[in-house]
Write an enzyme that holds these catalytic residues in place. Structure first.
Site: not given
Length: 696
Positions: A344, A380
């Site tokens: 993330d 990401e």
């Protein structure tokens, strides 16, 4: 009450480690004056012992307790300076979680004593709260992590054969009629879920955060919870709410079951920040153990650098913080047997004092690690800090989420002008972003939906977000969704709109699965699942966020299954090497051809035509591809966003013919020979044909 003696122990490994005779405790803190181990009664209600860790090697405090067994509940207290303007927030009145705890009993019960300062005091976080918070804190648990894995073998699916299924543990299982242990790791390991994934053709399940995370106080006060889980508070512990009986073996069992079905397990992990928030957040672990080491602080160290939008940012420049992250990753691979990670806000992991650096310490450490280089690594590739958008900028072996694919594909099918060239770039692997540094075409993780945003059904059913249930006045979530309600906002019984939406969904997933790169599908999209227009369901642990199995569209499921099978059976669609017209040759034959519908090769002027609505492409195996894949000669794809059009097929060599396998306008077509050298592409349709050899 039994008395325990505490010996010197050792500085490694960090955390609580049972050796068969007792437990070694080792805790990092560079700036503490004392680290105290707190033991609790079996019910967790009574603090039975406080034992100072007697030894310090460098910045690791440690001690060994003979006779202590797995299952013992514990916590940590750290004594040191409380000087927020110097970056220190020690408060020995606060029980802390061990950052290396292998299991945590639950979640904090929100109370003002969880703060290191006096809530409501005029000096805010500069004040000091002397109250003990132990009654409101969960406990850490000493664990024996051994598991009878038997013959468990990682599937090790090659990147080019991978189809990722992004799923939430509870969302996937809660409403499934045949799952008994709903909302649990064990429920995800059930026959019903495994059968569904295998039938669909999934090779890897990517689980939304499954490490222990925090329920934000502002959500609890609104009667909501942190559903997605992007507020990690324990990097080694499974999320307690997903455990049926509080045993980490349940996670291990789930992994073993998925492996036995040939499915890899990828974890969505959040190492860019923790759940402790900014200077007004709670003191639960890292802040109380060594705030100045664990977090990146501003020039005035009272305040936190916030490149993540969550209040704080992990300090990857500190070697012991970097070590914690690497230890955590290796733990999940070696002890829990997971097959990869999706990071993330991964741009944060490469941040240095001068900005993002693709050669930052974290990336260099990963690239030399003999364990972590064997698993799938997905970034990401952005955060909200300066220069934080880095799509295509990560080093090998990272794959990256490609939001350019999502946006370009959605807008092409919505009918936005000028998007045929964009489509061409995306279906050939987004070479401008990824064809460098020896990276393969599989580096691009292609998706049209993700957990963050509309579901596939909502992309074709809503022109605007509808997040009122989140309690933020519909101000949260993305405003630019590339979506189209196709005539009516939300649900409708109009048969024409229902049919058009089904057609658009087939087009979107066909485009995804016929593109070079690594495809990712969101759980429930194959069933027509809707979130009622909510494009930020992070706090919706209810029917909005759960997959609606009782209303599943099984006809659509069957079509998606066929798309995945077609991709699997045609390696041309999933090559590692980038396709480049006029550049790479196979026996003197180009590997990429762009055609006009009338059968004439595309010219530069054609790409800029204002009325261009149709893209026709012929793909062949790229040079250097193993010979086994060259049994097929070519595939021909048509993406028609306009009205129905006659498409002339590329010329067939002798003893060859074109066979139509996929027509999104006629989803029942499954292998029809095309005679005459042309066919009709219906309005807003995707076609997929294979050039086959005629035998006999």
């Amino acid at each position: 009450m039994r008395e325990y003696s505490i010996l010197a122990g050792r500085a490694a490994p960090l955390g609580a480690t049972f050796d068969g005779e007792g437990v070694n405790f080792a805790v990092f803190s560079q700036h503490a004056r004392r680290i105290t181990l707190c033991l609790f009664s079996p019910d967790g209600k009574t603090e039975t012992h406080r034992l100072d860790l007697p030894e310090r090697d460098g910045d690791v405090w440690h001690g060994y307790i003979p006779g202590l067994r797995p299952g013992r509940l514990y916590g940590i207290r750290a004594d040191g300076p409380y000087a927020p303007e110097e970056g220190h927030r020690f408060n020995s009145n606060k029980l802390l979680l061990d950052p290396y705890a292998k299991r945590i009993t639950g979640h904090p019960d929100w109370h003002d004593t969880l703060m290191g300062y006096k809530v409501g005091h005029g000096q805010a976080d500069l004040s000091f709260d002397k109250r003990d918070n132990a009654r409101y804190m969960p406990r850490c648990v000493v664990e024996d992590v051994l598991f009878a894995w038997g013959r468990d073998t990682p599937p090790r699916v090659p990147h080019e054969e991978t189809v990722i299924y992004e799923a939430h543990v509870k969302g996937l299982t809660q409403l499934h009629p045949d799952v008994i242990r709903k909302g649990r790791f064990l429920g995800l390991a059930s026959d019903a879920v495994l059968d569904h994934l295998v039938r669909l053709g999934i090779t890897a399940i990517e689980l939304l955060p499954s490490q222990a995370f925090l329920n934000d106080r502002f959500l609890i006060e609104k009667g909501l919870v942190n559903y997605w889980g992007y507020q990690t508070i324990g990097f080694f512990a499974p999320e307690p709410r997903y455990l049926e009986n509080g045993q980490i073996a349940e996670f291990q069992h789930m992994v073993a079951r998925l492996h036995a079905a040939g499915i890899e397990v990828i974890m969505d992990v959040v190492y860019n920040h923790t759940g402790e928030g900014n200077e007004l957040g709670p003191t639960l672990s890292f802040r109380g153990l060594d705030n100045r080491s664990y977090y990146r602080l501003q020039e005035n160290p009272r305040y936190y650098i916030n490149d993540t939008g969550t209040g704080n940012t992990i300090n990857m420049d500190h070697p012991m913080v970097l070590r914690m992250v690497l230890d955590s990753l290796r733990y999940w691979v070696e002890v829990m047997h997971v097959d990869g990670f999706r990071f993330d806000l991964a741009a944060t992991l490469g941040r240095t004092p001068t900005g993002f650096d693709r050669n930052a310490a974290f990336f260099q450490a990963i690239r030399q690690d003999p364990v972590l280089t064997q698993v799938k690594l997905i970034a990401e590739p952005w955060d909200i800090g300066p220069g934080g958008y880095r799509v295509g900028g990560f080093p090998p072996p990272f794959l990256e989420w490609n939001d350019k694919f999502r946006d370009g594909i959605r807008r092409f099918w919505r009918g936005d002008p000028g998007h045929v060239p964009v489509l061409a770039d995306r279906i050939t692997g987004s070479a401008l972003q990824f064809d460098h540094s020896g990276r393969p075409a599989t580096s691009s993780v292609n998706f049209v939906t993700a957990h963050d945003g509309f579901t596939l059904m909502d992309v074709v059913s809503y022109s605007a977000k509808h997040n009122e249930a989140n309690g933020e006045g519909n101000r949260d979530g993305h405003n630019d969704n590339g979506s189209d309600n196709m005539g009516v906002e939300g649900q409708t019984d109009d048969p024409a709109i229902v049919a058009a939406r089904a057609q658009r969904r087939r087009n979107l997933l066909a485009t995804l699965l016929f593109s070079q790169g690594t495809p990712m599908i969101v759980a429930g999209d194959e069933l027509g699942n809707s979130q009622r227009g909510n494009n930020n369901a992070y706090c919706q642990d209810n029917e909005i966020g759960w997959i609606d199995w009782p209303e599943a569209d099984w006809a659509f499921f069957d079509f998606v299954r066929r798309l995945i099978a077609f991709r699997r059976d045609h390696p041309i669609l999933r090559q590692k090497r980038f396709l480049h017209a006029h550049e790479r040759l196979i026996d003197g034959i180009e590997d990429l051809f762009w055609w006009r519908p009338d059968g004439v090769p595309m010219q530069d002027a054609d790409w800029n035509a204002p009325d261009l609505r149709t893209l026709c492409v012929e793909m062949r195996i790229a040079s250097g591809t193993p010979a086994y894949a060259q049994r097929e000669e070519a595939v021909f794809l048509v993406f028609n966003r306009g009205e129905a059009v006659t498409v002339h097929l590329p010329p067939c060599p002798e003893n060859r013919r074109w066979r139509l396998w996929i027509d999104t306008g006629h989803p029942d077509i499954d292998g029809e020979v095309v005679d005459g050298g042309f066919l009709k592409a219906g309005r807003e349709t995707v076609l997929a044909l294979e050039l086959e050899t005629v035998h006999g």
